[in-house]
Design a protein around this motif. Structure first.
Motif, PDB file in Angstrom:
ATOM      1  N   ILE A  64      52.175 -26.169  57.318  1.00 58.51           N
ATOM      2  CA  ILE A  64      51.903 -25.592  56.007  1.00 58.51           C
ATOM      3  C   ILE A  64      51.132 -26.588  55.141  1.00 58.51           C
ATOM      4  N   GLU A  65      51.558 -27.835  55.163  1.00 63.10           N
ATOM      5  CA  GLU A  65      50.826 -28.876  54.426  1.00 63.10           C
ATOM      6  C   GLU A  65      49.406 -29.008  54.963  1.00 63.10           C
ATOM      7  N   ILE A  70      43.378 -28.359  54.771  1.00 67.86           N
ATOM      8  CA  ILE A  70      42.165 -28.015  55.512  1.00 67.86           C
ATOM      9  C   ILE A  70      41.363 -26.924  54.806  1.00 67.86           C
ATOM     10  N   VAL A  71      42.027 -26.012  54.108  1.00 66.49           N
ATOM     11  CA  VAL A  71      41.273 -24.965  53.417  1.00 66.49           C
ATOM     12  C   VAL A  71      40.523 -25.532  52.210  1.00 66.49           C
ATOM     13  N   LEU A  80      45.517 -19.043  60.748  1.00 70.46           N
ATOM     14  CA  LEU A  80      46.487 -18.038  61.159  1.00 70.46           C
ATOM     15  C   LEU A  80      47.712 -18.762  61.708  1.00 70.46           C
ATOM     16  N   MET A  81      48.852 -18.608  61.060  1.00 70.36           N
ATOM     17  CA  MET A  81      50.051 -19.292  61.513  1.00 70.36           C
ATOM     18  C   MET A  81      50.539 -18.662  62.818  1.00 70.36           C
ATOM     19  N   GLY A  98      47.390 -20.976  51.939  1.00 74.68           N
ATOM     20  CA  GLY A  98      46.053 -20.529  52.308  1.00 74.68           C
ATOM     21  C   GLY A  98      45.953 -19.815  53.640  1.00 74.68           C
ATOM     22  N   ALA A  99      47.094 -19.627  54.325  1.00 74.21           N
ATOM     23  CA  ALA A  99      47.059 -18.912  55.615  1.00 74.21           C
ATOM     24  C   ALA A  99      46.664 -17.458  55.385  1.00 74.21           C
TER      25      ALA A  99
END
Length: 213
Positions: A64-65, A70-71, A80-81, A98-99
């Protein structure tokens, strides 16, 4: 053209199995596998894949971090998680970071490919269980009273006070402009907060501007 992707996954058997499947999928080109977020952050900007499949449970920095960073570094990249975690807080943390979607690792490979294509086409793919949890979360949220939804509960004087608040005037200045006491301005302000269901000037102004548009 195949969708260019990369994996951020520290579980080697899972990564290898996905790579093998993607090698047979004409819609996907898997260009790299990163076993940790730190290496991915270093190399992905230059590699510039279109989409990343990201695990949450990574060795140091979690997924998540990583997505949050990266975004920002690579605007336009899709994340995409792909994880085993189905807890509601993690779902929302990932989406807020941001996912663009959230899949569980139990998802069959062909459905993962379909989800990648959906994300690339502008969608937000989720495993059905995850989508249900998101819907259930919002269904449990309290519905604001009609006045808070429409803004119709505000009096003309309250709207005038709110207009001046939105312009940045202080309570004393508003009182002078409207010919009323600061105490009366405070009273109007309390009623505004109650009717709009907010707790601060910023929230009141933001909601009022949204209602006025």
């Amino acid at each position: 053209m195949p969708i260019r992707i990369a994996l951020v996954e520290d579980d080697q058997p899972v990564a290898l199995a996905l790579q093998q499947y993607f090698a047979l999928a004409p819609a996907i080109t898997c260009e790299a596998v990163f076993p940790n977020a730190e290496e991915a952050l270093r190399r992905i900007p230059k590699l510039a894949p279109e989409l990343l499949l990201v695990d949450i449970n990574l060795p140091k920095m979690n997924g998540i971090e990583f997505v949050g960073q990266i975004v920002q570094r690579c605007p336009g990249i899709l994340c995409l998680m792909l994880t085993m975690y189905e807890e509601t807080p993690l779902i929302f943390d990932a989406l807020k970071a941001g996912a663009c979607g959230y899949l569980l690792k139990e998802t069959p490979p062909h459905e993962i490919v379909a989800a990648i294509e959906e994300a690339k086409a502008g969608g937000s793919p989720m495993t059905p269980l995850i989508a249900r949890r998101v819907v259930s979360f919002f269904q449990k949220q309290p519905v604001p009273p009609p006045a808070a939804q429409s803004g119709e509960g505000l009096t003309d004087r309250e709207r005038e006070v709110l207009d001046l608040l939105a312009q940045g005037y202080l309570y004393k200045e508003i009182g002078e402009i409207m010919g009323i006491s600061t105490h009366t301005v405070n009273s109007h302000n309390r009623h505004i907060y109650e009717k709009l269901q907010v707790r601060s000037r910023g929230q009141a102004v933001a909601k009022y501007r949204g209602l006025a548009e």
